[in-house]
Design an enzyme around this catalytic site. Structure first.
Site, PDB file in Angstrom:
ATOM      1  N   PHE A   1      54.759 191.734  62.890  1.00 50.29           N
ATOM      2  CA  PHE A   1      55.994 192.383  63.331  1.00 50.29           C
ATOM      3  C   PHE A   1      55.803 193.858  63.640  1.00 50.29           C
ATOM      4  O   PHE A   1      56.512 194.430  64.470  1.00 50.29           O
ATOM      5  CB  PHE A   1      57.069 192.240  62.247  1.00 50.29           C
ATOM      6  CG  PHE A   1      57.700 190.876  62.180  1.00 50.29           C
ATOM      7  CD1 PHE A   1      58.935 190.698  61.576  1.00 50.29           C
ATOM      8  CD2 PHE A   1      57.079 189.765  62.731  1.00 50.29           C
ATOM      9  CE1 PHE A   1      59.532 189.444  61.507  1.00 50.29           C
ATOM     10  CE2 PHE A   1      57.656 188.512  62.665  1.00 50.29           C
ATOM     11  CZ  PHE A   1      58.885 188.347  62.045  1.00 50.29           C
TER      12      PHE A   1
ATOM     13  N   HIS B   1      56.582 192.656  49.024  1.00 45.94           N
ATOM     14  CA  HIS B   1      57.604 192.785  50.065  1.00 45.94           C
ATOM     15  C   HIS B   1      58.550 191.588  50.085  1.00 45.94           C
ATOM     16  O   HIS B   1      59.284 191.388  51.045  1.00 45.94           O
ATOM     17  CB  HIS B   1      56.952 192.961  51.448  1.00 45.94           C
ATOM     18  CG  HIS B   1      56.278 194.288  51.612  1.00 45.94           C
ATOM     19  ND1 HIS B   1      55.354 194.554  52.599  1.00 45.94           N
ATOM     20  CD2 HIS B   1      56.388 195.451  50.909  1.00 45.94           C
ATOM     21  CE1 HIS B   1      54.926 195.796  52.497  1.00 45.94           C
ATOM     22  NE2 HIS B   1      55.536 196.357  51.476  1.00 45.94           N
TER      23      HIS B   1
ATOM     24  N   CYS C   1      73.419 188.829  41.313  1.00 45.93           N
ATOM     25  CA  CYS C   1      72.954 188.075  40.140  1.00 45.93           C
ATOM     26  C   CYS C   1      71.589 187.428  40.363  1.00 45.93           C
ATOM     27  O   CYS C   1      71.042 186.822  39.447  1.00 45.93           O
ATOM     28  CB  CYS C   1      73.975 187.017  39.745  1.00 45.93           C
ATOM     29  SG  CYS C   1      74.068 185.588  40.859  1.00 45.93           S
TER      30      CYS C   1
ATOM     31  N   CYS D   1      78.541 184.136  41.765  1.00 46.77           N
ATOM     32  CA  CYS D   1      79.286 185.376  41.499  1.00 46.77           C
ATOM     33  C   CYS D   1      80.006 185.938  42.717  1.00 46.77           C
ATOM     34  O   CYS D   1      80.701 186.949  42.604  1.00 46.77           O
ATOM     35  CB  CYS D   1      78.357 186.433  40.923  1.00 46.77           C
ATOM     36  SG  CYS D   1      77.191 187.130  42.134  1.00 46.77           S
TER      37      CYS D   1
END
Length: 250
Positions: A35, A121, A132, A157
């Site tokens: 990339f 990464h 969470c 959550c």
């Protein structure tokens, strides 16, 4: 064998605690684009900063669009000879861990136990809640997103869900970086495979290994800024180079 391959083979054979540090160069040999390289994905598509991802629903939608567009390439990728040699050395007990800048999970697929792959990464093969940290599969996220580009939320959550990668502007994972540094300190041979060593703080890890007495080997197509500090620097293909050494390592 030529002198460089002979030298690397001897270093690997004599090592009792080898650590590999891998970058995009090993994954390009599996067909995964780099990339960051000139003409690469980030040159054509402005990276979405983490702060923008958090602040903007449209940025989050664009992030998921890019993810699923790239998934056709990533899903077809398989471990190459470089991954396989590293996995073989790991299974022989020669390699204690693999530190990787890559997010494709190919080291785990090749046979390195997940607990011994340190992903500094992150990992793009699954998603997780930013609050969470509950995991979600990409299939779950895709099934939600494909309905009018509905953004996924954590079922536990209600938090924001993101691929489990470290984005531009996002803090590095403290635990993974600490583990990587400890592995660098404790190894006797540190092998960089396919990293240009220009992304910090990750590029400091080979320096730590060298400072603590490890032999440093760099295998990368192009020269790196750390080549002059290395015991051995090879500007060669990774898979071919490691395969030639591996057959002579007991």
């Amino acid at each position: 064998m030529d002198d460089a391959i002979d030298h690397l083979t001897r270093l690997m054979a004599e090592s009792e605690n080898m650590v590999f540090f891998t970058g995009a160069g090993i994954s390009t040999e599996s067909g995964i684009p780099d990339f960051r390289s000139p003409g690469g994905f980030w040159e054509k598509n402005r990276p979405i900063d983490f702060s923008e991802f958090m602040a903007s629903e449209e940025a989050r939608k664009e992030s998921w669009r890019r993810k699923f567009n790239m998934e056709t390439v990533l899903s077809k990728a398989a471990p190459n000879d470089g991954h396989k040699v590293i996995a073989s050395l790991y299974q022989m007990g020669k390699v204690s861990s693999v530190i990787t800048q890559n997010i494709d999970g190919l080291h785990q697929v090749s046979g390195v136990d997940e607990k011994d792959v340190i992903e500094i990464h992150g990992n793009t093969t699954y998603a997780k809640c930013l609050d969470c940290h509950q995991r979600m599969s990409l299939e779950e996220v895709r099934s939600i997103f494909q309905v009018d580009e509905t953004l996924p939320v954590c079922p536990a959550c209600g938090g924001i869900v993101k691929t489990a990668t470290i984005s531009f502007g996002q803090a590095m994972p403290i635990e993974a970086m600490q583990r990587a540094e400890m592995e660098a300190i404790n190894c006797d041979l540190f092998v960089v495979a396919g990293s240009s060593l220009v992304v910090y703080p990750a590029a400091d890890i080979p320096v730590i290994a060298r400072q603590h007495g490890a032999e440093l080997v760099i295998i990368n197509r192009e020269e790196t800024a750390l080549d002059r500090f290395a015991t051995l620097a090879l500007n060669r293909e990774i898979g071919e180079t490691l395969t030639r050494c591996h057959k002579f390592v007991a």
